[in-house]
Design an enzyme around this catalytic site. Structure first.
Site, PDB file in Angstrom:
ATOM      1  N   SER A  37       0.806  -1.194  -0.162  1.00  0.00           N
ATOM      2  CA  SER A  37      -0.012   0.117   0.058  1.00  0.00           C
ATOM      3  C   SER A  37       0.907   1.103  -0.140  1.00  0.00           C
ATOM      4  CB  SER A  37      -0.930   0.087   1.167  1.00  0.00           C
ATOM      5  OG  SER A  37      -1.530  -1.240   1.582  1.00  0.00           O
TER       6      SER A  37
HETATM    7  N1  SAH Z   1      -0.847  -4.990   3.833  1.00  0.00           N
HETATM    8  C1  SAH Z   1      -0.109  -5.159   2.723  1.00  0.00           C
HETATM    9  C2  SAH Z   1      -1.198  -5.052   1.397  1.00  0.00           C
HETATM   10  C3  SAH Z   1      -1.231  -6.026   0.425  1.00  0.00           C
HETATM   11  S1  SAH Z   1      -2.204  -5.976  -0.742  1.00  0.00           S
HETATM   12  C4  SAH Z   1       1.258  -4.634   2.885  1.00  0.00           C
HETATM   13  O1  SAH Z   1       1.642  -4.037   3.809  1.00  0.00           O
HETATM   14  O2  SAH Z   1       1.989  -5.129   1.777  1.00  0.00           O
HETATM   15  C5  SAH Z   1      -3.673  -6.829  -0.147  1.00  0.00           C
HETATM   16  C6  SAH Z   1      -3.562  -8.326   0.020  1.00  0.00           C
HETATM   17  O3  SAH Z   1      -4.908  -8.851   0.498  1.00  0.00           O
HETATM   18  C7  SAH Z   1      -2.883  -8.970  -1.198  1.00  0.00           C
HETATM   19  O4  SAH Z   1      -1.786  -9.619  -0.848  1.00  0.00           O
HETATM   20  C8  SAH Z   1      -4.051 -10.159  -1.297  1.00  0.00           C
HETATM   21  O5  SAH Z   1      -3.361 -11.316  -1.773  1.00  0.00           O
HETATM   22  C9  SAH Z   1      -4.655 -10.245   0.047  1.00  0.00           C
HETATM   23  N2  SAH Z   1      -5.916 -10.758  -0.030  1.00  0.00           N
HETATM   24  C10 SAH Z   1      -6.882 -10.566  -0.905  1.00  0.00           C
HETATM   25  N3  SAH Z   1      -8.129 -11.265  -0.569  1.00  0.00           N
HETATM   26  C11 SAH Z   1      -7.848 -11.737   0.560  1.00  0.00           C
HETATM   27  C12 SAH Z   1      -8.383 -12.562   1.700  1.00  0.00           C
HETATM   28  N4  SAH Z   1      -9.802 -12.851   1.302  1.00  0.00           N
HETATM   29  N5  SAH Z   1      -7.814 -12.954   2.732  1.00  0.00           N
HETATM   30  C13 SAH Z   1      -6.458 -12.684   2.842  1.00  0.00           C
HETATM   31  N6  SAH Z   1      -5.699 -12.014   2.121  1.00  0.00           N
HETATM   32  C14 SAH Z   1      -6.384 -11.511   1.152  1.00  0.00           C
END
Ligand code: SAH
Length: 279
Positions: free
Chosen positions: A126
């Site tokens: 993010s």
């Molecule tokens: N918090 C992260 C941002 C990752 S982007 C950071 O600091 O890097 C969002 C993430 O949510 C992705 O990696 C994606 O695979 C995950 N995601 C999507 N749907 C999800 C679900 N139902 N349960 C868990 N993770 C999920």
């Protein structure tokens, strides 16, 4: 026999990085609130690391390469404090955490830019402002137990781990969960547990949570997450499909729910059960 030679395009690193950033934004795998400003992407003057705060590791151990200290300082001053991030603990932690260690090697030079960045598997880390905004909104404290949904790179989990007692983090894509777990362990975090799974149903065995942060957008608020919120707890979650809003949901001491929309956002969609569940 004659062959024609294709002219080779010169593509210096700066152009490749700029293209990378544009692609990251355009493909919408972003967690982006875009407020245009001139971003100084390549600050790299070495200065001493800042002082430590409570957390799993001392700042000297986690700060990493001193080339990034100035870039982090710029990010905190311009992109966080320069907007509406006022929580000094959040500013201190994000001014200290080595965000460059959470992005692929070829993007480390722009790790502190005002943008989300690709982390592989079609996902992104993010935008720093969004991490700060969500963290500030849930008001973490040293006794908080936090649930982080969408581990991705593990950066949000690390920010929470510096401010809370325990962090439970769920990632649906196994390769991302595995690499985040390894990275966070290498960095010395012992108060973060990462598991592969669908975060839609939360983590009932570890509930209730004082804080829940969700980094992938469902089109409705998953009821299990509201149920797993402790009284006095707060949940920050993007909700919607193309147009999304960042909601902060607070469970009051008497159990009633307060809900506030704090920003228009653009997150990756929540996968798994959220896609089937509907409203
Ligand atoms: N918090 C992260 C941002 C990752 S982007 C950071 O600091 O890097 C969002 C993430 O949510 C992705 O990696 C994606 O695979 C995950 N995601 C999507 N749907 C999800 C679900 N139902 N349960 C868990 N993770 C999920």
């Amino acid at each position: 026999m004659e062959t024609t030679r294709q002219p080779r395009l010169a593509c210096p690193n700066a152009i490749r990085l700029a293209i990378g950033l544009m692609v990251a934004m355009v493909i919408g795998t972003s967690l982006l609130v875009w407020r245009p400003r001139t971003a100084d992407l390549f600050c790299a003057e070495p200065t001493p690391p800042r002082s430590s705060s409570p957390g799993a590791k001392s700042s000297a151990e986690v700060t990493g390469d001193s080339r990034y200290v100035q870039a982090r300082k710029r990010m905190v001053e311009a992109d966080l404090r320069g907007r509406d991030i006022t929580d000094v603990k959040v500013l201190e932690v994000m001014g200290r955490l080595p965000r460059h260690r959470f992005v692929p090697k070829d993007l480390q030079g722009v790790a502190y830019a005002d943008a989300p960045l690709p982390i592989g598997h079609g996902q992104t880390i993010s935008q720093p402002y969004i991490v700060a905004l969500m963290t500030q909104a849930v008001r973490p404290g040293p006794k908080s137990r936090a649930l982080d949904i969408g581990t991705g790179s593990g950066y949000q989990a690390a920010v929470l781990a510096e401010l809370c007692k325990e962090v439970y983090s769920i990632e649906i894509l196994k390769p991302l969960a595995d690499s985040a777990r390894e990275r966070l362990a290498e960095m010395g975090y012992r108060n973060i547990t990462v598991r592969t799974g669908d975060g839609y149903r939360g983590w009932p065995e570890k509930a209730p949570f004082d804080i829940i942060i969700v980094a992938a957008a469902p089109d409705h608020v998953p009821q299990p997450l509201v149920e797993q919120l402790a009284r006095g707890g707060r949940l920050a979650i993007p909700v919607g499909s193309f147009f999304q809003e960042l909601l902060v949901i607070e469970k009051q001491k008497d159990g009633t729910i307060r809900r506030e929309s704090i920003a228009p956002v653009r997150f990756v969609p929540m996968r798994g059960e959220a896609e089937k569940a509907g409203r």
